[in-house]
Design a protein around this motif. Structure first.
Motif, PDB file in Angstrom:
ATOM      1  N   LYS A   1      35.518  -8.628  58.675  1.00 26.14           N
ATOM      2  CA  LYS A   1      35.004  -8.090  57.411  1.00 26.14           C
ATOM      3  C   LYS A   1      33.545  -8.471  57.202  1.00 26.14           C
ATOM      4  O   LYS A   1      32.701  -7.632  56.847  1.00 26.14           O
ATOM      5  N   LYS A   2      33.236  -9.743  57.445  1.00 26.95           N
ATOM      6  CA  LYS A   2      31.851 -10.191  57.279  1.00 26.95           C
ATOM      7  C   LYS A   2      30.944  -9.554  58.317  1.00 26.95           C
ATOM      8  O   LYS A   2      29.814  -9.155  58.018  1.00 26.95           O
TER       9      LYS A   2
ATOM     10  N   LEU B   1      30.284  -5.854  57.441  1.00 27.93           N
ATOM     11  CA  LEU B   1      29.304  -5.742  56.368  1.00 27.93           C
ATOM     12  C   LEU B   1      27.903  -6.093  56.852  1.00 27.93           C
ATOM     13  O   LEU B   1      26.927  -5.426  56.489  1.00 27.93           O
TER      14      LEU B   1
ATOM     15  N   GLU C   1      41.832  -4.486  63.994  1.00 26.54           N
ATOM     16  CA  GLU C   1      41.410  -4.943  62.670  1.00 26.54           C
ATOM     17  C   GLU C   1      40.117  -4.238  62.248  1.00 26.54           C
ATOM     18  O   GLU C   1      39.950  -3.865  61.085  1.00 26.54           O
ATOM     19  N   THR C   2      39.215  -4.050  63.210  1.00 26.51           N
ATOM     20  CA  THR C   2      37.963  -3.354  62.924  1.00 26.51           C
ATOM     21  C   THR C   2      38.217  -1.917  62.477  1.00 26.51           C
ATOM     22  O   THR C   2      37.582  -1.407  61.545  1.00 26.51           O
TER      23      THR C   2
ATOM     24  N   TYR D   1      37.064   0.565  53.929  1.00 28.45           N
ATOM     25  CA  TYR D   1      35.760   0.479  53.270  1.00 28.45           C
ATOM     26  C   TYR D   1      35.129   1.861  53.135  1.00 28.45           C
ATOM     27  O   TYR D   1      34.603   2.232  52.083  1.00 28.45           O
TER      28      TYR D   1
ATOM     29  N   ASP E   1      34.187 -13.278  61.744  1.00 30.01           N
ATOM     30  CA  ASP E   1      35.171 -12.605  60.905  1.00 30.01           C
ATOM     31  C   ASP E   1      34.831 -11.117  60.813  1.00 30.01           C
ATOM     32  O   ASP E   1      33.681 -10.745  60.557  1.00 30.01           O
TER      33      ASP E   1
ATOM     34  N   VAL F   1      39.827  -2.065  58.767  1.00 31.01           N
ATOM     35  CA  VAL F   1      38.849  -2.457  57.740  1.00 31.01           C
ATOM     36  C   VAL F   1      37.798  -1.369  57.549  1.00 31.01           C
ATOM     37  O   VAL F   1      37.423  -1.040  56.418  1.00 31.01           O
ATOM     38  N   SER F   2      37.343  -0.793  58.643  1.00 28.89           N
ATOM     39  CA  SER F   2      36.310   0.243  58.566  1.00 28.89           C
ATOM     40  C   SER F   2      36.801   1.467  57.789  1.00 28.89           C
ATOM     41  O   SER F   2      36.075   2.019  56.957  1.00 28.89           O
TER      42      SER F   2
END
Length: 452
Positions: free
Chosen positions: A14-15, A18, A314-315, A322, A12, A318-319
């Protein structure tokens, strides 16, 4: 916290981000704390002029050592895509070529630095009383630079393998070593700036020894003697992408030259000290944002190599989200606590009076820099060297340097500080345009076509 390279394409996002970003951020935190504490020790135990001297020397040594970072990031992009496509042999050859390139180039530049030290220091802004302490700090640090270059190169390869925890440790070790030796050499042995330089050089060596241990015992890459031969095509591919990172550092060094001379002209030696404090805070305060950017590179590079374009998009999204949230929180802290932060570095009242407002101005556009950092990183991860180079140079090269040269003539020393947020806004707009077009036209597996 480590993951295998294959998991970069399946976990995933997001995981995974992180899991990659936390050790990356912790590593950068320790590295920036190292530089920050070094500056505090030097400022409190040697004097505010010593901060100015260190601010002149470090851009020179970082320019030379950034060869290793550049080859590490550029080669890491090639290596990530090779692992993503299942070509382990190419990955091994890439790494061997990175080692040879880094050691050879760093050694040449160190030799040049030893022979032309006075000229370099004067060019980088060792004006007036700054020259003597700058020379005292320069020589010991320069001798440790090849070890720093090799460890920086290795750090990026470790990250490209999907093992950020080991990359984090390689940054923590020299920070701890340097802080301990700073106390011993400066406080107890009273070696002044020479002691600070000696501690720094030894810390570089400690980082190299850990990276060497990793590549002997823990790496997925299995180097053999036949890999240590220059491959023209691979060297060219590494160089084209490495040039992006090295050009950025080159422009940063040119910026340092212009800043140091401009600050000395419009504000004197204490203004050089003010920027010395601000530059340390830029790295320290933004460590989580830089950590996300570093975490982004191997994930985006692996999935781009595997043609998983929906995961790349998606990366990116999300990046940016965050990093933007973190950058906003950082700006709020700087806004309200600038003066107490500055007071930690020095007892020089002139520096304490001038620095807080300058610090606030420099950080004003922090909430939007995520787009700029992640956007430029995407093109590097995807192996699109020309666009990566263009976007990497946009802030410092196309906007900040001209603004620093022009604005002080109208606004005095304030012109230097307001140049930073103006350059951030302009470069973010340019990056957003390029990134949105790329996502809409070339990452064709995606469906929404939105930047955020």
């Amino acid at each position: 916290m480590a993951v295998s390279s294959e998991e970069l394409g399946t976990k995933d996002i997001k995981k995974l981000l992180l899991k990659q970003a936390i050790p990356s951020s912790v590593g950068i935190l320790f590295m920036s704390v190292n530089i920050l504490v070094d500056t505090i020790f030097v400022g409190q135990w040697v004097g505010s002029l010593a901060i100015a001297a260190v601010s002149v020397v470090l851009p020179i040594t970082f320019l030379i050592s950034s060869l290793g970072m550049a080859i590490g990031v550029g080669g890491g992009s090639v290596l990530s895509r090779a692992l993503g496509s299942g070509d382990k042999e190419k990955a091994d050859i890439v790494f061997a070529n990175q080692i040879m390139m880094t050691f050879g180039l760093a050694s040449i530049f160190v030799i040049l630095g030893l022979f032309f030290s006075n000229e370099m220091l004067l060019i980088f802004g060792a004006n007036g009383n700054i020259l003597a302490p700058a020379k005292e700090f320069f020589y010991p640090v320069l001798l440790g630079v090849p070890f720093l270059a090799l460890s920086m190169m290795g750090n990026n390869v470790i990250r490209a393998e999907g093992k950020p925890s080991f990359a984090m440790i390689s940054m923590i070790i020299p920070a701890i070593v340097n802080i301990i030796l700073d106390i011993v050499f400066i406080k107890f042995m009273d070696l002044g700036l020479f002691g600070a330089a000696l501690a720094t050089s030894i810390s570089y060596t400690s980082a190299f020894l850990f990276v060497l241990w990793f590549f002997i015992y823990k790496t997925e890459l299995k180097l053999q003697l036949h890999h240590f031969k220059f491959h023209k095509k691979i060297v060219k591919e590494i160089t084209s992408l490495s040039f992006v990172t090295f050009s950025r550092q080159g422009v940063v060094s040119i910026l340092a030259i212009i800043l140091n001379h401009t600050l000395y002209t419009f504000g004197g030696e204490h203004s050089v000290t003010v920027y010395g404090i601000i530059s340390r805070m830029l790295m320290f305060a933004l460590f989580p944002v830089l950590g996300i950017t570093q975490a982004f590179l191997p994930i985006a590079g692996f999935n781009y190599g595997a043609k998983n374009y929906h995961r790349v998009k998606e990366t990116i999204s999300v990046s940016i989200k965050y990093a933007a949230v973190l950058a906003t929180l950082i700006f709020v802290v700087i806004l309200f606590f600038a003066k107490p932060i500055v007071s930690v570095f020095t007892t020089d009242q002139l520096v304490i009076d001038e620095t807080p407002n300058a610090l606030r101005w420099v950080f004003t556009a922090s909430p939007i820099i995520a787009i700029q950092l992640i956007g430029a990183a995407y093109f590097q991860a995807a192996g699109k060297a020309k666009k990566a180079l263009l976007l990497t140079l946009t802030k410092q090269g196309f906007f900040l340097i001209p603004l620093v040269l022009i604005l002080p003539h109208f606004f005095g020393i304030l012109g230097v500080w307001i140049a930073f947020p103006i350059a951030d806004v302009l470069s973010t707009i340019v990056t957003a345009v390029f990134l949105k077009k790329e996502m809409n036209e070339n990452l064709i597996e995606s469906t929404d076509g939105k930047l955020l």
